[in-house]
Design a protein around this motif. Structure first.
Motif, PDB file in Angstrom:
ATOM      1  N   VAL A  46       0.982  -1.218   0.087  1.00  7.97           N
ATOM      2  CA  VAL A  46      -0.197  -0.015  -0.066  1.00  7.97           C
ATOM      3  C   VAL A  46       0.909   1.282   0.116  1.00  7.97           C
ATOM      4  N   ASP A  47       0.772   2.033  -1.028  1.00  3.83           N
ATOM      5  CA  ASP A  47       1.528   3.357  -1.037  1.00  3.83           C
ATOM      6  C   ASP A  47       0.552   4.269  -0.469  1.00  3.83           C
ATOM      7  N   ILE A  48       0.955   5.340   0.049  1.00  2.00           N
ATOM      8  CA  ILE A  48       0.434   6.566   0.549  1.00  2.00           C
ATOM      9  C   ILE A  48       0.765   7.884  -0.204  1.00  2.00           C
ATOM     10  N   ALA A  49       0.077   8.588  -0.628  1.00  2.42           N
ATOM     11  CA  ALA A  49       0.576   9.676  -1.332  1.00  2.42           C
ATOM     12  C   ALA A  49      -0.243  11.134  -0.686  1.00  2.42           C
ATOM     13  N   GLN A  50       0.670  12.127  -0.645  1.00  2.95           N
ATOM     14  CA  GLN A  50      -0.001  13.420  -0.110  1.00  2.95           C
ATOM     15  C   GLN A  50       0.090  14.318  -1.511  1.00  2.95           C
ATOM     16  N   ALA A  51      -0.959  14.944  -1.537  1.00  2.00           N
ATOM     17  CA  ALA A  51      -1.064  15.876  -3.153  1.00  2.00           C
ATOM     18  C   ALA A  51      -0.691  17.290  -2.493  1.00  2.00           C
ATOM     19  N   LEU A  52       0.146  18.045  -3.331  1.00  2.00           N
ATOM     20  CA  LEU A  52       0.709  19.152  -2.934  1.00  2.00           C
ATOM     21  C   LEU A  52       0.388  20.313  -3.976  1.00  2.00           C
ATOM     22  N   ASN A  53      -0.175  21.612  -3.599  1.00  2.00           N
ATOM     23  CA  ASN A  53      -0.666  22.461  -4.604  1.00  2.00           C
ATOM     24  C   ASN A  53       0.589  23.267  -5.019  1.00  2.00           C
ATOM     25  N   LYS A  54       1.563  22.280  -5.741  1.00  2.00           N
ATOM     26  CA  LYS A  54       2.730  23.065  -6.377  1.00  2.00           C
ATOM     27  C   LYS A  54       2.642  22.445  -7.791  1.00  2.00           C
ATOM     28  N   SER A  55       3.229  23.035  -8.921  1.00  2.00           N
ATOM     29  CA  SER A  55       3.505  22.657 -10.257  1.00  2.00           C
ATOM     30  C   SER A  55       4.724  21.575 -10.111  1.00  2.00           C
ATOM     31  N   ASP A  56       5.688  21.728  -9.408  1.00  2.00           N
ATOM     32  CA  ASP A  56       6.846  21.035  -9.517  1.00  2.00           C
ATOM     33  C   ASP A  56       7.495  20.993  -8.160  1.00  2.00           C
ATOM     34  N   PHE A  57       8.588  20.523  -8.147  1.00  2.00           N
ATOM     35  CA  PHE A  57       9.410  20.381  -6.879  1.00  2.00           C
ATOM     36  C   PHE A  57      10.708  21.054  -6.718  1.00  2.00           C
ATOM     37  N   LEU A 113       4.959  12.198  -2.773  1.00  2.00           N
ATOM     38  CA  LEU A 113       4.498  13.525  -2.615  1.00  2.00           C
ATOM     39  C   LEU A 113       4.122  13.619  -4.149  1.00  2.00           C
ATOM     40  N   VAL A 114       2.893  14.414  -4.547  1.00  2.00           N
ATOM     41  CA  VAL A 114       2.458  14.600  -5.882  1.00  2.00           C
ATOM     42  C   VAL A 114       2.354  16.214  -6.206  1.00  2.00           C
ATOM     43  N   ALA A 115       3.060  16.595  -7.084  1.00  2.00           N
ATOM     44  CA  ALA A 115       2.981  18.068  -7.370  1.00  2.00           C
ATOM     45  C   ALA A 115       1.538  18.245  -8.148  1.00  2.00           C
ATOM     46  N   ALA A 116       0.446  18.605  -7.550  1.00  2.00           N
ATOM     47  CA  ALA A 116      -0.791  18.543  -8.172  1.00  2.00           C
ATOM     48  C   ALA A 116      -1.517  19.811  -8.428  1.00  2.00           C
ATOM     49  N   LYS A 117      -0.614  20.885  -8.608  1.00  2.00           N
ATOM     50  CA  LYS A 117      -1.393  22.230  -8.739  1.00  2.00           C
ATOM     51  C   LYS A 117      -2.190  22.044  -9.991  1.00  2.00           C
ATOM     52  N   MET A 118      -3.309  22.863 -10.161  1.00  2.00           N
ATOM     53  CA  MET A 118      -4.094  22.981 -11.165  1.00  2.00           C
ATOM     54  C   MET A 118      -3.279  23.280 -12.432  1.00  2.00           C
ATOM     55  N   GLY A 119      -3.245  22.288 -13.611  1.00  2.00           N
ATOM     56  CA  GLY A 119      -2.651  22.580 -14.813  1.00  2.00           C
ATOM     57  C   GLY A 119      -1.465  21.518 -14.912  1.00  2.00           C
ATOM     58  N   SER A 120      -1.055  20.712 -13.577  1.00  2.00           N
ATOM     59  CA  SER A 120      -0.207  19.792 -13.475  1.00  2.00           C
ATOM     60  C   SER A 120      -0.798  18.329 -13.905  1.00  2.00           C
ATOM     61  N   LEU A 121       0.191  17.510 -14.290  1.00  2.00           N
ATOM     62  CA  LEU A 121      -0.383  16.278 -14.586  1.00  2.00           C
ATOM     63  C   LEU A 121       0.116  15.180 -13.415  1.00  2.00           C
ATOM     64  N   GLY A 122       0.616  15.678 -12.339  1.00  2.00           N
ATOM     65  CA  GLY A 122       1.271  14.937 -11.168  1.00  2.00           C
ATOM     66  C   GLY A 122       0.179  14.006 -10.694  1.00  2.00           C
ATOM     67  N   ALA A 123      -1.166  14.119 -10.639  1.00  2.00           N
ATOM     68  CA  ALA A 123      -2.139  13.243 -10.160  1.00  2.00           C
ATOM     69  C   ALA A 123      -2.332  12.169 -11.234  1.00  2.00           C
ATOM     70  N   ALA A 124      -2.547  12.524 -12.414  1.00  2.00           N
ATOM     71  CA  ALA A 124      -2.577  11.477 -13.607  1.00  2.00           C
ATOM     72  C   ALA A 124      -1.261  10.495 -13.502  1.00  2.00           C
ATOM     73  N   THR A 125       0.014  10.845 -13.307  1.00  2.00           N
ATOM     74  CA  THR A 125       1.152  10.326 -13.309  1.00  2.00           C
ATOM     75  C   THR A 125       0.791   9.224 -12.138  1.00  2.00           C
ATOM     76  N   LEU A 126       0.451   9.703 -10.969  1.00  2.00           N
ATOM     77  CA  LEU A 126       0.339   8.900  -9.714  1.00  2.00           C
ATOM     78  C   LEU A 126      -0.725   7.718  -9.958  1.00  2.00           C
ATOM     79  N   ALA A 127      -1.826   8.099 -10.879  1.00  2.00           N
ATOM     80  CA  ALA A 127      -3.012   7.153 -11.015  1.00  2.00           C
ATOM     81  C   ALA A 127      -2.594   6.036 -11.997  1.00  2.00           C
ATOM     82  N   ARG A 128      -1.585   6.431 -12.880  1.00  2.00           N
ATOM     83  CA  ARG A 128      -1.380   5.339 -13.991  1.00  2.00           C
ATOM     84  C   ARG A 128       0.297   4.691 -13.473  1.00  2.00           C
ATOM     85  N   ARG A 129       0.653   5.375 -12.363  1.00  2.00           N
ATOM     86  CA  ARG A 129       2.114   4.661 -11.535  1.00  2.00           C
ATOM     87  C   ARG A 129       2.872   4.434 -12.732  1.00  2.00           C
ATOM     88  N   GLU A 130       3.474   5.681 -13.390  1.00  2.00           N
ATOM     89  CA  GLU A 130       4.153   5.826 -14.716  1.00  2.00           C
ATOM     90  C   GLU A 130       5.610   5.114 -14.353  1.00  2.00           C
TER      91      GLU A 130
END
Length: 420
Positions: A46-57, A113-130
């Motif tokens: 089980v992975d746990i992920a925290q979404a962050l309101n950032k475009s990148d790190f 950690l996921v860079a998931a600010k609006m316009g970022s594809l971080g959440a999509a990267t996470l969903a697909r476990r790219e």
């Protein structure tokens, strides 16, 4: 615990799972709670992920929290946390999501950690476990504390994260949303807006109240990340780390334990240590002299379980997909009743008897019914084992009269064995 009955329907045994904290702050505490329950139900990772309101790190964040890039590109929108970094917080703030996520020690999978600010594809990267596409997630649970994911607009950060994740998710795999503590984040709870959320492809599958075991678990995790307020009855706006008020998990736990002071408006209204937001009312707390929010205690301890409308099995009491005789037989096989000398749960017996296709539908229902039987408090109140089994069996049979007497005896056999 209350959530186990829902999680077992996702059939996590032997699966790779993800739990996503959609918002900032202490949603990661709720994510770890769910992750612990999934492991207890047999998930192998089980992975746990925290979404962050950032475009990148930024390099500063990468260095401060020792982040690594699971994609190996150096530009990843998903980063690994080593975990166990003490959370000292930041003066004048409550401690942000990244600090709490970094403080959590988790060895049953990755902390991400996921860079998931609006316009970022971080959440999509996470969903697909790219970063490991040959081993995708088998199931995922998103969590939100307070319910703003239901009532906020399309630009609400939690909603942005979930929408992007949902769009990229493999729709043949279960995706659920757990919302804890309606209005506990201080935002005005709007039931009509929550109904509108269901038009986005989600269905409200179940509701429950926080039980004492879950409340204690929330408080325990908050303590490990150094965000448990030490003096629940004496909060002030000027306090370092708590200038906005307590985190949602502590508010929910205190409400479940009946430890929030009553408002002048009387039951069910209570005073909550959180700054005023939107149109919520407030009152002066008698001992601290501070303005506390006035919220409905019944909503604070309410949880909602949503499922994305795809392949998650239907609930037994809503849309029966198997007859009671078959289900009763599956429970007997699963427990080992009349074939083993002591309880030995084994899903393989169900597969061997019914075949893989039917077993895939049966096993989540068997697990859910087992959890339901174990909700009985007979092990605390009965004077001896026979009375314990009798009391628990009667409670269960009153809810499921369609199941066979032998099936109930099998469950009672397990229950009394475990609590002897």
């Amino acid at each position: 615990m209350f959530v186990d009955r829902w999680l077992v329907e996702l059939n996590p045994h032997g699966k790779i799972a993800l739990v996503l904290a959609t918002g900032g702050g202490a949603d990661i505490v709720l994510a770890q709670f769910v992750a612990q329950r999934l492991v207890s139900l047999g998930a192998i990772r089980v992975d746990i992920a925290q979404a962050l309101n950032k475009s990148d790190f930024s390099d500063e964040i990468v260095c401060q929290f020792h982040l690594t890039d699971p994609q190996g590109t150096g530009q990843g929108l998903v980063r690994r946390l080593p975990g166990g970094k003490p959370n000292e917080g930041e003066p004048g703030t409550r401690g942000n999501g990244i600090s709490m996520a970094a403080a959590i020690e988790w060895n049953q999978g990755d902390s991400l950690l996921v860079a998931a600010k609006m316009g970022s594809l971080g959440a999509a990267t996470l969903a697909r476990r790219e970063w490991e596409p040959t081993k995708p997630y088998d199931l995922a649970v998103a969590v939100d504390g307070g319910g703003d994911i239901l009532t906020g607009g399309p630009e609400e950060f939690d909603r942005v994260v979930l929408d992007v994740f949902q769009t990229a998710w493999d729709k043949t795999c279960p995706l659920a949303l757990l919302v804890v503590g309606l209005g506990a984040d201080g935002h005005y709870w709007n039931a009509d807006k929550a109904l509108e959320f269901e038009k986005r492809g989600w269905r409200l599958d179940a509701e429950a109240t926080i039980d004492s075991a879950a409340a204690e678990s929330f408080l325990g995790i908050l303590q490990t990340v150094n965000r448990l307020h030490p003096d629940p009855g004496n909060w002030r706006h000027s306090e370092e780390h708590w200038n906005h008020g307590y985190h949602v998990p502590q508010i929910v736990a205190l409400a479940a334990q009946g430890r929030l002071p009553l408002s002048n408006r009387k039951d069910p209204w209570v005073l909550v240590p959180r700054i005023k937001q939107n149109s919520n009312k407030h009152e002066v707390h008698p001992s601290s002299g501070e303005e506390w929010l006035v919220l409905d205690a019944k909503l604070l301890i309410q949880t909602r379980w949503y499922l994305l409308n795809h392949s998650v099995p239907a609930r037994l009491d809503e849309k029966p997909i198997l007859d009671a005789e078959t289900l009763s037989q599956a429970i007997i096989l699963f427990t080992g009743w009349e074939s083993e000398s002591y309880p030995h749960r084994d899903e393989a017996r169900i597969v061997r008897h019914f075949g893989e296709e039917t077993a895939a539908s049966l096993i989540p229902l068997v697990r859910r019914l087992e959890m339901e039987f174990y909700e009985s408090e007979a092990h605390r109140t009965a004077i001896d084992l026979p009375e314990m089994g009798k009391q628990a069996s009667e409670e269960f049979s009153s809810k499921h009269p369609e199941l066979s007497a032998a099936c109930v005896k099998a469950l009672a056999w397990c229950y009394t064995f475990d609590y002897k």
